[in-house]
Every structure is written in structure tokens, then in C-alpha cells.
Design a protein around this motif. Structure first.
Motif, PDB file in Angstrom:
ATOM      1  N   PHE A  30       0.867  -1.174   0.000  1.00 57.65           N
ATOM      2  CA  PHE A  30       0.000   0.000   0.000  1.00 57.65           C
ATOM      3  C   PHE A  30       0.900   1.219   0.000  1.00 57.65           C
ATOM      4  O   PHE A  30       2.003   1.182   0.559  1.00 57.65           O
ATOM      5  N   ALA A  31       0.452   2.304  -0.615  1.00 56.87           N
ATOM      6  CA  ALA A  31       1.307   3.484  -0.709  1.00 56.87           C
ATOM      7  C   ALA A  31       0.519   4.775  -0.530  1.00 56.87           C
ATOM      8  O   ALA A  31      -0.640   4.863  -0.940  1.00 56.87           O
ATOM      9  N   CYS A  32       1.202   5.750   0.046  1.00 54.24           N
ATOM     10  CA  CYS A  32       0.691   7.127   0.045  1.00 54.24           C
ATOM     11  C   CYS A  32       1.192   7.752  -1.259  1.00 54.24           C
ATOM     12  O   CYS A  32       1.984   7.145  -1.991  1.00 54.24           O
ATOM     13  N   ALA A  33       0.788   8.961  -1.554  1.00 52.59           N
ATOM     14  CA  ALA A  33       1.196   9.615  -2.803  1.00 52.59           C
ATOM     15  C   ALA A  33       2.713   9.800  -2.879  1.00 52.59           C
ATOM     16  O   ALA A  33       3.306   9.674  -3.949  1.00 52.59           O
ATOM     17  N   ASP A  34       3.359  10.054  -1.759  1.00 48.87           N
ATOM     18  CA  ASP A  34       4.804  10.298  -1.752  1.00 48.87           C
ATOM     19  C   ASP A  34       5.636   9.042  -1.989  1.00 48.87           C
ATOM     20  O   ASP A  34       6.777   9.141  -2.429  1.00 48.87           O
TER      21      ASP A  34
END
Length: 95
Positions: A38-42
Motif C-alpha cells: 500500500f502506498a501514500c502519494a509520496d
């Protein structure tokens, strides 16, 4: 009923996940979306590239199929089949 909050997979990041990096997997009569992270935008780029590396190193068993790594918009509470695949975004990160 408690709610689980999904965070970015980068070890030092505590931001909420906005993307799911996954691929369609099938083991014969059963199939699912195999989650690689899973990832955040950064951190979408590093999470996506790590997923590609892990998938390339994996040797499927006979009868097992794994499709290419994909990026989905992660929305808490939605099932995998309801997630929107972000085709254009994937091309920015492919090796």
C-alpha cells in the motif's frame, strides 16, 4: 465495530494509504488480487518498484498464474473488485 486504518507500506511512513499495488493471482479454481503493498502519494514509486522486483523473483507453482503488477486507487471498505485500476499512473513507474 472497529475500523482498521491501512497505512503506507514504507517502514517509516505513517500516512494513510491512497494506493494499492497488487496483481491478479490464480491458483486454478481460486483467484484473488494479491497485494504487494500500500502506498501514500509520496511513496508510490518505491512501493511499486519493490513490488515489481519481488514479483520478478517469484517462481509460480504449476497451475498458478500471476498477472502484471497494477496500481489501484485504495478506498477503505471497498472490495478488491470495486477498486479502480489506474492504468495511466502505472506507466510512470514501470521498469
Amino acid at each position: 465495530m472497529s475500523t482498521t486504518h491501512v497505512h503506507c507500506s514504507m517502514p517509516t511512513c505513517r500516512e494513510a494509504a491512497t494506493y494499492k499495488v497488487a496483481s491478479h493471482w490464480s491458483g486454478g479454481s481460486f483467484s484473488e488480487l494479491k497485494t504487494y503493498g500500500f502506498a501514500c502519494a509520496d511513496h508510490l514509486g518505491p512501493v511499486f518498484r519493490d513490488a515489481e522486483e519481488r514479483q520478478q523473483a517469484y517462481q509460480p507453482s504449476p497451475g498458478e498464474t500471476i498477472e502484471e503488477i497494477a496500481i489501484y486507487r485504495f478506498e477503505q471498505g471497498k472490495r478488491d473488485r470495486q477498486l479502480q485500476r489506474l492504468w495511466g499512473l502505472e506507466e510512470n513507474y514501470r521498469s
